[in-house]
Design an enzyme around this catalytic site. Structure first.
Site, PDB file in Angstrom:
ATOM      1  N   GLN A   1      -9.762  32.857  80.910  1.00 36.30           N
ATOM      2  CA  GLN A   1     -11.042  33.473  80.598  1.00 36.30           C
ATOM      3  C   GLN A   1     -10.823  34.891  80.065  1.00 36.30           C
ATOM      4  OE1 GLN A   1     -12.443  32.401  84.740  1.00 36.30           O
ATOM      5  NE2 GLN A   1     -14.364  32.099  83.672  1.00 36.30           N
TER       6      GLN A   1
ATOM      7  N   SER B   1     -13.631  33.993  90.149  1.00 38.91           N
ATOM      8  CA  SER B   1     -14.657  33.744  91.171  1.00 38.91           C
ATOM      9  C   SER B   1     -15.339  32.392  90.966  1.00 38.91           C
ATOM     10  CB  SER B   1     -15.718  34.850  91.120  1.00 38.91           C
ATOM     11  OG  SER B   1     -16.329  34.885  89.841  1.00 38.91           O
TER      12      SER B   1
ATOM     13  N   HIS C   1     -12.724  32.644  76.100  1.00 39.75           N
ATOM     14  CA  HIS C   1     -13.620  33.730  75.686  1.00 39.75           C
ATOM     15  C   HIS C   1     -13.081  34.506  74.493  1.00 39.75           C
ATOM     16  CE1 HIS C   1     -15.226  33.611  80.074  1.00 39.75           C
ATOM     17  NE2 HIS C   1     -15.825  32.715  79.298  1.00 39.75           N
TER      18      HIS C   1
ATOM     19  N   ALA D   1      -9.981  36.973  85.420  1.00 39.92           N
ATOM     20  CA  ALA D   1      -9.654  38.398  85.304  1.00 39.92           C
ATOM     21  C   ALA D   1      -8.650  38.868  86.352  1.00 39.92           C
ATOM     22  CB  ALA D   1     -10.933  39.224  85.412  1.00 39.92           C
TER      23      ALA D   1
END
Length: 241
Positions: A106, A193, A124, A24
């Site tokens: 993602q 992360s 995703h 992100a």
């Protein structure tokens, strides 16, 4: 920091088989919120059901609380008018030079494709594909986001975004991503992360020479990296040639 960016540039110059794996944080410079930072989407529990953001984006919520799901989805996932940033543009240039073999993302915002990248593996899914769960007719993102209330097919069926919701299986792109990562000699991981499984475990399939991690915060894989840059992604990629 300048020395680390120069080191990254050297690694890119020396490699002919690069894979980029982004989260992100790649899209925040375009104005989109990330998920897990202190100001991210998941820090705000304010929603119609007063539940976790993860539940609001789950298959359970989609099927059991469809109206609330769509309200939340439209408010938080609409990237129709969002433009690619310096990171997306640099990766497109790197792909054109034949050095970058694949972008693994993602993100569901489609910004890599908007920037012109071709080989994008979407772990995703994407907001740009939507289908009727009854007759499988496809619908555009514009149809879904501009529709008031719950978007329905002309057959009466419920329209579902081709986004991987919590509780759903990952697409075939996940298998392809493992193959690309296991064969590349430079893996650049940025803006993630590395806490969401199974996507985060992709890093463990890397067998090449150099692993680079660029993220605002530390990750659990930093100890395995050749180079770690804890800084703003847009700032880093702006300096690359």
């Amino acid at each position: 920091m300048k020395k680390k960016i120069e080191e990254l540039q050297e690694l890119i110059n020396e490699s002919d088989n690069i894979v980029f794996f982004g989260g992100a944080g790649v899209s925040t410079a375009s104005g989109l919120k990330d998920f897990r930072s202190k100001d991210g989407l998941y820090s705000n529990k304010n929603n119609a059901l007063n539940v976790t953001p993860e539940f609001m984006l789950s298959s359970s919520c989609f099927y059991s609380f469809t109206k609330e799901f769509y309200k939340y989805y439209k408010e938080n996932m609409n990237a129709l008018n969002v433009k690619p940033n310096v990171i997306h543009k640099y990766l497109t240039k790197l792909e054109k030079s034949k050095k970058l073999k694949a972008i693994i993302t993602q993100n569901i915002d489609g910004l890599h494709q908007k920037a012109g990248s071709k080989n994008v593996l979407e772990l995703h899914g994407t907001i740009y594909k939507n289908y009727c769960i009854k007759c499988h007719k496809e619908y555009t993102a514009e149809f879904v986001f501009h529709n008031e209330g719950i978007p329905r097919c002309e057959c009466g069926g419920l329209i579902k975004p081709a986004v991987v919701l919590y509780g759903e299986m990952l697409p075939d792109d996940f298998i392809k991503a493992k193959e690309y990562i296991s064969k590349c000699d430079l893996l650049i991981v940025a803006g993630t992360s590395l806490t969401v499984e199974p996507a985060a475990s992709l890093v463990s399939h890397f067998k090449g020479r150099n692993l680079v991690i660029i993220n605002n915060d530390k990750t659990q894989y930093d100890g395995l990296a050749t180079l770690v840059i804890n800084d703003n992604l847009a700032k880093v990629f702006k300096e690359l040639k």
